[in-house]
Design an enzyme around this catalytic site. Structure first.
Site, short mmCIF file in Angstrom:
data_model
loop_
_atom_site.label_atom_id
_atom_site.label_comp_id
_atom_site.label_asym_id
_atom_site.label_seq_id
_atom_site.Cartn_x
_atom_site.Cartn_y
_atom_site.Cartn_z
N GLU A 1 -1.76 -6.77 7.98
CA GLU A 1 -0.40 -6.63 8.28
C GLU A 1 -0.35 -7.37 9.62
O GLU A 1 -1.13 -7.58 10.33
CB GLU A 1 -0.33 -5.14 8.51
CG GLU A 1 1.51 -4.65 9.11
CD GLU A 1 2.39 -5.21 8.15
OE1 GLU A 1 2.48 -6.58 8.03
OE2 GLU A 1 3.21 -4.25 7.55
N HIS B 1 0.82 -1.26 0.04
CA HIS B 1 -0.10 -0.03 0.05
C HIS B 1 0.90 1.26 -0.09
O HIS B 1 2.11 1.29 0.20
CB HIS B 1 -0.89 -0.07 1.23
CG HIS B 1 -0.19 -0.05 2.59
ND1 HIS B 1 0.46 1.23 3.05
CD2 HIS B 1 0.19 -0.84 3.47
CE1 HIS B 1 0.87 0.78 4.20
NE2 HIS B 1 0.79 -0.52 4.45
#
Length: 244
Positions: free
Chosen positions: A90, A17
């Site tokens: 994550e 990202h």
């Protein structure tokens, strides 16, 4: 364009990202659902343009907003739905999430250093180790590869998700995994033979790293970094520990 390869091998384009909001810089945020900065959104759009000529069978991401934004940018012109998968989140920082690194070091001397020394096994309180992360990420990637054999799939995820995957692919010990340079909006491409996870298992094994595992095709990392530095950071490189 569509790559020509073994029909039982799926090409996974792992996109990190874009950059998060400035207020999170210098903090550990892990799987908190933090927002992209405007610059980070521009980075995500640029990554989507980089993949514009790749014929994709599917687009996936973690279920965190910063990853979904990038996946939607990739999927928008293709008429594809984004599969948002919790398994690609994550790494969890547990009780450390949201803390400034300097504060963590003041309040818990040696804790972060212990994690850096053995991230494969050490967990933050209520958080994850690299081994824990790999145990949920690799099955998610195997499922995506199995669903589109012989095709290309774009996956927008996170720094430690990509590092742990590359480390497993190359058979790197965990102390080397944390030196992999995976900057925001970079693209790491892996050819994943369907069934690799079943054949190789979750653990790092240098004996099977180049025989049965997926293999690294390439990495589009920081265009502004000196070329000689590459994407692998030496232990004394100040950039080799990336918050997240």
């Amino acid at each position: 364009m569509k790559a020509t390869r073994d029909p039982a091998t799926t090409r996974l384009h792992l996109v990190r990202h874009g950059l998060v909001e400035d207020r999170w810089l210098g903090r550990l945020y892990g799987d908190l659902d933090v927002s992209l900065s405007e610059f980070g959104r521009d980075q995500a759009r640029e990554a989507a343009r980089t993949l514009a000529d790749v014929e994709l069978a599917a687009v996936a991401s973690s279920d965190l907003a910063r990853a979904i934004f990038g996946a939607e940018a990739i999927a928008a012109s293709r008429g594809l739905e984004v599969a948002a998968l919790p398994g690609l989140r994550e790494i969890s920082r547990g009780d450390w999430a949201g803390q400034r690194i300097v504060d963590l070091r003041d309040q818990h001397p040696g804790a972060l250093e212990a994690w850096n020394a053995d991230p494969e096994h050490v967990r933050p309180p209520a958080g994850e180790s690299i081994s824990d992360l790999r145990a949920r990420v690799l099955p998610a990637l195997e499922a995506l590869a199995s669903a589109s054999p012989g095709a290309d799939v774009a996956i927008v995820a996170h720094g430690w998700v990509i590092r742990s995957t590359v480390g497993w692919t190359l058979g790197l010990p965990a102390e080397h995994v944390r030196r992999l340079h995976v900057p925001p909006a970079s693209i790491t491409t892996i050819d994943w033979p369907v069934g690799s996870l079943e054949r190789c298992g979750l653990e790092i094994d240098t004996e099977t790293a180049h025989r049965d595992r997926p293999y690294l095709v390439g990495a589009n990392t920081d265009r502004e970094a000196p070329a000689a530095r590459g994407w692998y950071r030496a232990p004394n490189d100040p950039d080799h520990r990336v918050p997240g």
